[in-house]
Design an enzyme around this catalytic site. Structure first.
Site, PDB file in Angstrom:
ATOM      1  N   HIS A  92       0.789  -1.289   0.061  1.00  0.00           N
ATOM      2  CA  HIS A  92       0.161   0.083  -0.025  1.00  0.00           C
ATOM      3  C   HIS A  92       0.745   1.422   0.067  1.00  0.00           C
ATOM      4  O   HIS A  92       1.858   1.104   0.747  1.00  0.00           O
ATOM      5  CB  HIS A  92      -1.128   0.124   1.258  1.00  0.00           C
ATOM      6  CG  HIS A  92      -0.166  -0.107   2.523  1.00  0.00           C
ATOM      7  ND1 HIS A  92       0.055  -1.473   2.759  1.00  0.00           N
ATOM      8  CD2 HIS A  92       0.131   0.626   3.247  1.00  0.00           C
ATOM      9  CE1 HIS A  92       0.801  -1.419   4.071  1.00  0.00           C
ATOM     10  NE2 HIS A  92       0.971  -0.130   4.468  1.00  0.00           N
ATOM     11  N   HIS A 105       1.203   5.013   1.330  1.00  0.00           N
ATOM     12  CA  HIS A 105       0.713   5.933   2.117  1.00  0.00           C
ATOM     13  C   HIS A 105       0.665   7.434   1.233  1.00  0.00           C
ATOM     14  O   HIS A 105       1.907   7.886   0.808  1.00  0.00           O
ATOM     15  CB  HIS A 105       1.690   6.193   3.351  1.00  0.00           C
ATOM     16  CG  HIS A 105       1.638   5.160   4.145  1.00  0.00           C
ATOM     17  ND1 HIS A 105       1.029   4.823   5.534  1.00  0.00           N
ATOM     18  CD2 HIS A 105       2.193   3.734   4.204  1.00  0.00           C
ATOM     19  CE1 HIS A 105       1.277   3.762   6.009  1.00  0.00           C
ATOM     20  NE2 HIS A 105       2.014   3.059   5.288  1.00  0.00           N
TER      21      HIS A 105
HETATM   22  P1  5GP Z   1       2.280  -0.026   7.156  1.00  0.00           P
HETATM   23  O1  5GP Z   1       3.047   0.147   8.333  1.00  0.00           O
HETATM   24  O2  5GP Z   1       2.154  -1.467   6.709  1.00  0.00           O
HETATM   25  O3  5GP Z   1       3.138   0.512   6.341  1.00  0.00           O
HETATM   26  O4  5GP Z   1       1.107   0.423   7.349  1.00  0.00           O
HETATM   27  C1  5GP Z   1      -0.149  -0.037   8.004  1.00  0.00           C
HETATM   28  C2  5GP Z   1      -1.059   1.110   8.053  1.00  0.00           C
HETATM   29  O5  5GP Z   1      -2.517   0.481   8.126  1.00  0.00           O
HETATM   30  C3  5GP Z   1      -0.936   1.931   9.367  1.00  0.00           C
HETATM   31  O6  5GP Z   1      -0.623   3.332   9.121  1.00  0.00           O
HETATM   32  C4  5GP Z   1      -2.223   1.629  10.079  1.00  0.00           C
HETATM   33  O7  5GP Z   1      -2.516   2.875  10.755  1.00  0.00           O
HETATM   34  C5  5GP Z   1      -3.267   1.158   9.138  1.00  0.00           C
HETATM   35  N1  5GP Z   1      -4.065   0.143   9.434  1.00  0.00           N
HETATM   36  C6  5GP Z   1      -4.029  -0.830  10.227  1.00  0.00           C
HETATM   37  N2  5GP Z   1      -5.182  -1.582  10.427  1.00  0.00           N
HETATM   38  C7  5GP Z   1      -5.992  -0.960   9.876  1.00  0.00           C
HETATM   39  C8  5GP Z   1      -7.495  -1.034   9.907  1.00  0.00           C
HETATM   40  O8  5GP Z   1      -8.217  -2.287  10.152  1.00  0.00           O
HETATM   41  N3  5GP Z   1      -8.138  -0.350   8.952  1.00  0.00           N
HETATM   42  C9  5GP Z   1      -7.618   0.890   8.397  1.00  0.00           C
HETATM   43  N4  5GP Z   1      -8.262   1.613   7.765  1.00  0.00           N
HETATM   44  N5  5GP Z   1      -6.189   1.124   8.486  1.00  0.00           N
HETATM   45  C10 5GP Z   1      -5.441   0.203   9.229  1.00  0.00           C
END
Ligand code: 5GP
Ligand code: ZN
Length: 139
Positions: free
Chosen positions: A100, A102
């Site tokens: 994903h 950001h």
């Molecule tokens: P990563 O650290 O994998 O790049 O980012 C994961 C992101 O997913 C984090 O910013 C976190 O806040 C978001 N996130 C985690 N669980 C959920 C969820 O259940 N729903 C949504 N909308 N975002 C989530």
């Protein structure tokens, strides 16, 4: 769809989210724990764990969607700029192993910094030629 993948479940509608954009290959939704107002996650519908697993077509549609969403966020939620990036791999802070992007809207005086504030290991800068040569050979 990958079993036990939170984002696959969100994309399939099995877990609710605040969706902001969807097309044939992309699903984008608000981050539940945003770094700034409007922080959006843009994901391919197809499950890829890592950015480096993706094919060219999915990369192209992912980044075109990220571009569109960045423009919309800046217009609709009054931001002057954005940080756009991927945490690729656990060591880089990836918590959800479904790729994903950001999109984090930035506003004057928000106190945040640029991408190099994520990590700064003070690497040796005397061997840039060697490093570039190694990389060129790997490509
Ligand atoms: P990563 O650290 O994998 O790049 O980012 C994961 C992101 O997913 C984090 O910013 C976190 O806040 C978001 N996130 C985690 N669980 C959920 C969820 O259940 N729903 C949504 N909308 N975002 C989530
Ligand atoms: Zn997934």
């Amino acid at each position: 769809m990958m079993e036990n993948c939170l984002f696959c479940k969100i994309i399939a509608g099995e877990i609710s989210s605040e969706k902001v954009y969807e097309d044939d290959t992309i699903f984008a939704f608000l981050d539940i724990n945003p770094a700034s107002k409007g922080h959006t996650l843009v994901a391919p519908k197809k499950h890829f764990s890592r950015f480096t697993d993706m094919d060219a077509e999915n990369v192209a549609s992912l980044f075109e969607a990220a571009r569109k969403i960045t423009a919309a966020l800046e217009n609709a939620l009054l931001a002057e700029g954005s940080n756009i990036g991927i945490n690729d791999g656990e060591v880089a802070g990836q918590e959800i192993p479904h790729v994903h992007v950001h999109v984090i809207p930035r506003r004057k005086g928000d106190g945040g910094r640029g991408i190099k504030s994520i990590v700064w290991t003070e690497p040796d800068t005397n061997n840039l030629k060697e490093i570039a040569e190694k990389l060129r050979r790997a490509l």
